[in-house]
Scaffold this motif. Sequence first.
Motif, mmCIF file in Angstrom:
data_model
loop_
_atom_site.group_PDB
_atom_site.id
_atom_site.type_symbol
_atom_site.label_atom_id
_atom_site.label_comp_id
_atom_site.label_asym_id
_atom_site.label_seq_id
_atom_site.Cartn_x
_atom_site.Cartn_y
_atom_site.Cartn_z
ATOM 1 N N MET A 1 0.837 -1.198 0.000
ATOM 2 C CA MET A 1 0.000 0.000 0.000
ATOM 3 C C MET A 1 0.876 1.253 0.000
ATOM 4 O O MET A 1 1.926 1.288 0.639
ATOM 5 N N THR A 2 0.432 2.271 -0.693
ATOM 6 C CA THR A 2 1.157 3.541 -0.708
ATOM 7 C C THR A 2 0.904 4.295 0.588
ATOM 8 O O THR A 2 -0.076 4.018 1.304
ATOM 9 N N PRO A 3 1.769 5.259 0.932
ATOM 10 C CA PRO A 3 1.507 6.074 2.126
ATOM 11 C C PRO A 3 0.143 6.741 2.087
ATOM 12 O O PRO A 3 -0.535 6.852 3.115
ATOM 13 N N GLY A 4 -0.275 7.187 0.897
ATOM 14 C CA GLY A 4 -1.586 7.812 0.783
ATOM 15 C C GLY A 4 -2.709 6.832 1.065
ATOM 16 O O GLY A 4 -3.706 7.178 1.719
ATOM 17 N N ALA A 5 -2.564 5.600 0.569
ATOM 18 C CA ALA A 5 -3.581 4.576 0.818
ATOM 19 C C ALA A 5 -3.643 4.225 2.300
ATOM 20 O O ALA A 5 -4.728 3.992 2.857
ATOM 21 N N ARG A 6 -2.487 4.170 2.944
ATOM 22 C CA ARG A 6 -2.477 3.913 4.390
ATOM 23 C C ARG A 6 -3.201 5.026 5.149
ATOM 24 O O ARG A 6 -3.956 4.763 6.093
ATOM 25 N N ALA A 7 -2.960 6.271 4.735
ATOM 26 C CA ALA A 7 -3.634 7.398 5.390
ATOM 27 C C ALA A 7 -5.143 7.307 5.203
ATOM 28 O O ALA A 7 -5.917 7.544 6.144
ATOM 29 N N SER A 8 -5.583 6.964 4.011
ATOM 30 C CA SER A 8 -7.026 6.831 3.759
ATOM 31 C C SER A 8 -7.628 5.719 4.602
ATOM 32 O O SER A 8 -8.744 5.844 5.120
ATOM 33 N N ALA A 9 -6.891 4.627 4.740
ATOM 34 C CA ALA A 9 -7.380 3.522 5.570
ATOM 35 C C ALA A 9 -7.510 3.957 7.026
ATOM 36 O O ALA A 9 -8.496 3.620 7.704
ATOM 37 N N ALA A 10 -6.526 4.705 7.514
ATOM 38 C CA ALA A 10 -6.594 5.187 8.898
ATOM 39 C C ALA A 10 -7.800 6.098 9.089
ATOM 40 O O ALA A 10 -8.494 6.027 10.115
ATOM 41 N N ILE A 11 -8.067 6.955 8.121
ATOM 42 C CA ILE A 11 -9.241 7.844 8.206
ATOM 43 C C ILE A 11 -10.519 7.016 8.237
ATOM 44 O O ILE A 11 -11.450 7.305 9.004
ATOM 45 N N GLU A 12 -10.579 5.980 7.427
ATOM 46 C CA GLU A 12 -11.750 5.086 7.412
ATOM 47 C C GLU A 12 -11.958 4.427 8.777
ATOM 48 O O GLU A 12 -13.088 4.367 9.289
ATOM 49 N N ILE A 13 -10.890 3.962 9.374
ATOM 50 C CA ILE A 13 -10.996 3.283 10.677
ATOM 51 C C ILE A 13 -11.356 4.281 11.772
ATOM 52 O O ILE A 13 -12.183 3.990 12.648
ATOM 53 N N LEU A 14 -10.769 5.460 11.744
ATOM 54 C CA LEU A 14 -11.116 6.489 12.731
ATOM 55 C C LEU A 14 -12.588 6.886 12.612
ATOM 56 O O LEU A 14 -13.249 7.168 13.619
ATOM 57 N N THR A 15 -13.102 6.897 11.395
ATOM 58 C CA THR A 15 -14.522 7.189 11.178
ATOM 59 C C THR A 15 -15.390 6.115 11.821
ATOM 60 O O THR A 15 -16.413 6.403 12.460
ATOM 61 N N GLU A 16 -14.989 4.862 11.660
ATOM 62 C CA GLU A 16 -15.704 3.739 12.269
ATOM 63 C C GLU A 16 -15.675 3.828 13.793
ATOM 64 O O GLU A 16 -16.691 3.600 14.472
ATOM 65 N N ILE A 17 -14.534 4.161 14.343
ATOM 66 C CA ILE A 17 -14.402 4.286 15.800
ATOM 67 C C ILE A 17 -15.316 5.375 16.329
ATOM 68 O O ILE A 17 -16.010 5.191 17.340
ATOM 69 N N GLU A 18 -15.340 6.505 15.643
ATOM 70 C CA GLU A 18 -16.162 7.627 16.086
ATOM 71 C C GLU A 18 -17.651 7.338 15.938
ATOM 72 O O GLU A 18 -18.441 7.620 16.833
ATOM 73 N N ALA A 19 -18.029 6.729 14.822
ATOM 74 C CA ALA A 19 -19.446 6.490 14.550
ATOM 75 C C ALA A 19 -20.046 5.459 15.488
ATOM 76 O O ALA A 19 -21.176 5.607 15.956
ATOM 77 N N ARG A 20 -19.279 4.415 15.804
ATOM 78 C CA ARG A 20 -19.811 3.307 16.592
ATOM 79 C C ARG A 20 -19.262 3.261 18.014
ATOM 80 O O ARG A 20 -19.603 2.352 18.772
ATOM 81 N N LYS A 21 -18.424 4.248 18.369
ATOM 82 C CA LYS A 21 -17.846 4.322 19.728
ATOM 83 C C LYS A 21 -17.174 3.007 20.100
ATOM 84 O O LYS A 21 -17.333 2.482 21.205
ATOM 85 N N ARG A 22 -16.381 2.488 19.179
ATOM 86 C CA ARG A 22 -15.749 1.184 19.358
ATOM 87 C C ARG A 22 -14.328 1.344 19.878
ATOM 88 O O ARG A 22 -13.654 2.332 19.570
ATOM 89 N N PRO A 23 -13.827 0.366 20.618
ATOM 90 C CA PRO A 23 -12.399 0.351 20.929
ATOM 91 C C PRO A 23 -11.581 0.296 19.641
ATOM 92 O O PRO A 23 -11.935 -0.407 18.691
ATOM 93 N N ALA A 24 -10.492 1.016 19.618
ATOM 94 C CA ALA A 24 -9.675 1.087 18.411
ATOM 95 C C ALA A 24 -9.159 -0.286 17.996
ATOM 96 O O ALA A 24 -9.108 -0.606 16.795
ATOM 97 N N ALA A 25 -8.751 -1.108 18.970
ATOM 98 C CA ALA A 25 -8.211 -2.424 18.638
ATOM 99 C C ALA A 25 -9.238 -3.282 17.898
ATOM 100 O O ALA A 25 -8.890 -4.015 16.962
ATOM 101 N N ASP A 26 -10.504 -3.190 18.305
ATOM 102 C CA ASP A 26 -11.557 -3.967 17.636
ATOM 103 C C ASP A 26 -11.777 -3.488 16.209
ATOM 104 O O ASP A 26 -11.933 -4.289 15.283
ATOM 105 N N ALA A 27 -11.805 -2.169 16.023
ATOM 106 C CA ALA A 27 -12.008 -1.616 14.685
ATOM 107 C C ALA A 27 -10.853 -1.976 13.758
ATOM 108 O O ALA A 27 -11.052 -2.306 12.585
ATOM 109 N N LEU A 28 -9.629 -1.935 14.280
ATOM 110 C CA LEU A 28 -8.463 -2.296 13.471
ATOM 111 C C LEU A 28 -8.480 -3.776 13.093
ATOM 112 O O LEU A 28 -8.154 -4.141 11.959
ATOM 113 N N LYS A 29 -8.874 -4.613 14.031
ATOM 114 C CA LYS A 29 -8.946 -6.047 13.746
ATOM 115 C C LYS A 29 -9.949 -6.329 12.634
ATOM 116 O O LYS A 29 -9.666 -7.081 11.687
ATOM 117 N N ASP A 30 -11.132 -5.723 12.732
ATOM 118 C CA ASP A 30 -12.163 -5.957 11.720
ATOM 119 C C ASP A 30 -11.729 -5.429 10.353
ATOM 120 O O ASP A 30 -12.002 -6.053 9.321
#
Length: 390
Positions: A1-30
Amino acid sequence: MTPGARASAAIEILTEIEARKRPAADALKDWGLSHRFAGSGDRAAIGNLVFDALRTRASTAFVMGEDSPRALALRTLASSWGLGPDGVAALADGGRFAPEPLTPAELEGLKREIAPDAPAHIRGDYPEWLAPLFERGLGHGAAAEGAALATRAPVDLRVNSLKATREKVLNGLRRFEAEPTAYSPLGVRIAAGSGPSRSPHVEAEPGHGKGWYEVQDLGSQLATLLAGAQPKEQVLDLCAGAGGKTLGLAAAMANTGQLYAYDSDRMRLRPIFERLKRAGARNVQVLQAGDAEALAQLEGRMDRVIVDAPCTGSGVWRRRPDAKWRLGPQMLEARLAEQQAVLDLAAPLVKPGGRLVYITCSVLPSENRDRIDAFIARFPELKLAPWRQL
């Protein structure tokens, strides 16, 4: 993955964490399970970016004017990861899988510095509602202590003196540039990485499989040492959990005496059996989880009762930065009630002249000195022991 793709993935996961109030480790695993094309290096880099972004959420929102997932990730790349505004602008070029180009407001936010007179909770990156407690417990150092808790944690190991020496462990981990710790005679530390770099998987090393060491924060090691367990004593680890401090106590007692390990939750207690076997700890009797009758049989017999109490975990935010933003007043009140209950449970188990050791991984005075003052008011026959005498 490119650095830009990694950044986009992190933004996607942070969005999931915020929307569902999930622990970060769970969101990253999924995310990893649903994006199997991502290699281990990609997953590590994305996880680092997500956690680093959560560490500094308050200060990011202050300078960026928002705490959106995109703002958190971009600011982290610019500051914590050292890319700077121009580097982030080059990464966020709107290309395939990369974040959209920066807006003028975002670029200005990336250039902005945090003023020295910013509120302490902003400079220290902790929730605003905790500011009075931080100030009461840490005084003028509240912001600095909070900022320290917003950095990455090193890998700390405790040498198992039943099977190895610190020199032996250091030699086995020399390729990781492991160093002896200054305060614990049993401690070994591997410095935290930066940016996308991964911490070494020390539990996959032969020394761990042989029981030479366990992963354990330096603070927990010091608490175990200060507990002062001695050979041939009768000791109870009342909130043993997975057994981290139990193992340290067993070694301090040189595998003699009797060490009881208890926890009210059988799932928390379950890993202790394998760990005891690997460590060669033979003086430990694991009590059945939640067995009040077994505890009652220990009444008045224990030289030491160790209470590693349930708490908010504010002292270990370096390892779980998302936890500080999920913490609220109701959760704190629940932990205070649990601490009172476990202290009241522990008191009758200590024999005359014995010692009760209260431990938390919190920096909040309401969970520490306040709890002890209230406890001693209920049990005036117990007296504080100055730590220098331990």
